[in-house]
Design a protein around this motif. Structure first.
Motif, short mmCIF file in Angstrom:
data_model
loop_
_atom_site.label_atom_id
_atom_site.label_comp_id
_atom_site.label_asym_id
_atom_site.label_seq_id
_atom_site.Cartn_x
_atom_site.Cartn_y
_atom_site.Cartn_z
N ASP A 79 3.14 -7.68 15.95
CA ASP A 79 4.12 -7.40 14.91
C ASP A 79 3.45 -6.62 13.78
OD1 ASP A 79 6.51 -7.47 13.45
OD2 ASP A 79 6.13 -9.46 12.63
N VAL A 80 4.22 -5.79 13.11
CA VAL A 80 3.77 -5.09 11.91
C VAL A 80 4.87 -5.20 10.87
CG1 VAL A 80 2.31 -3.45 13.16
CG2 VAL A 80 4.65 -2.81 12.62
N GLY A 81 4.49 -5.16 9.60
CA GLY A 81 5.51 -5.25 8.56
C GLY A 81 4.99 -4.80 7.21
N ASN A 82 5.94 -4.45 6.35
CA ASN A 82 5.66 -4.06 4.97
C ASN A 82 6.43 -5.00 4.06
OD1 ASN A 82 4.16 -1.73 5.70
ND2 ASN A 82 6.09 -0.73 6.19
N LEU A 83 5.77 -5.43 2.99
CA LEU A 83 6.38 -6.34 2.04
C LEU A 83 6.19 -5.82 0.62
CD1 LEU A 83 4.82 -9.60 3.51
CD2 LEU A 83 7.16 -8.84 3.84
N LEU A 84 7.02 -6.26 -0.28
CA LEU A 84 6.84 -6.04 -1.71
C LEU A 84 6.77 -4.57 -2.11
CD1 LEU A 84 4.15 -8.81 -2.20
CD2 LEU A 84 6.61 -9.03 -2.52
N LEU A 85 7.68 -3.76 -1.61
CA LEU A 85 7.78 -2.35 -2.01
C LEU A 85 6.45 -1.61 -1.96
CD1 LEU A 85 10.20 -2.83 -5.03
CD2 LEU A 85 10.77 -2.04 -2.74
#
Length: 182
Positions: A79-85
């Motif tokens: 999994d990959v992800g971006n958080l907090l703008l």
């Protein structure tokens, strides 16, 4: 097999990050917009998975994250992800039936904004067996860690929130382990 990881705040200058043989590269403050990340993405030779997070804010002189995963580790990615703008990005991999998360951070300079960041990260990060957290934290947890005269000591509510985050995620500050010579 040993994995080699490098984390570097390049402050908009890719040439600051001198890379030998590494498996994961995590950059903070690349200052590139989406168009430029494609151009500069070739700074690593070989088959790399490039995970760019564009800059945040109103100008290109703010933030930006990048994680580059060497081809031999790409098959382990779940999994990959971006958080907090654009302040945090993660990759989760599987090793010997354990999920390991790699988190790349670029924390705000403001104590109030960092406090919000630790709270949101604690509630939004996926559950894994282990986390490796790197980046530019923009704070000094212990005065002994100070290099120079920055006024970014962490204290009060931010310190207790930071400690709650590190405890709930079972994080260990490797900077203070004897094997790192610090």
């Amino acid at each position: 097999m040993t994995m080699k990881i490098i984390s570097c705040n390049i402050q908009g200058e890719l040439h600051k990050c001198i890379i030998g043989h590494v498996d994961i590269v995590m950059l903070q403050e690349h200052h590139l917009n989406e168009r430029h990340t494609k151009v500069y993405g070739s700074f690593l030779l070989g088959n790399w998975e490039m995970l760019w997070v564009p800059t945040y804010g109103s100008t290109q002189l703010q933030g930006g994250l990048c994680m580059a995963i060497c081809d031999i580790w790409q098959v382990k990615m779940l999994d990959v992800g971006n958080l907090l703008l654009g302040r945090a990005q993660y990759v989760i991999m599987k090793f010997h039936n354990k999920k390991v998360g790699f988190l790349n951070l670029y924390a705000p300079n403001s104590s109030r904004e960092r406090l919000k960041m630790w709270i949101e990260l604690d509630s939004s990060l996926p559950v894994v067996d282990h986390w490796c957290v790197v980046g530019d934290f923009n704070m000094i947890e212990d005065p002994e860690d100070r290099s120079g005269d920055s006024g970014l000591n962490v204290h009060g509510l931010e310190l207790s929130t930071w400690e709650k985050f590190t405890i709930s995620r079972r994080l260990l500050d490797v900077w203070h382990l004897p094997s790192f010579g610090c």
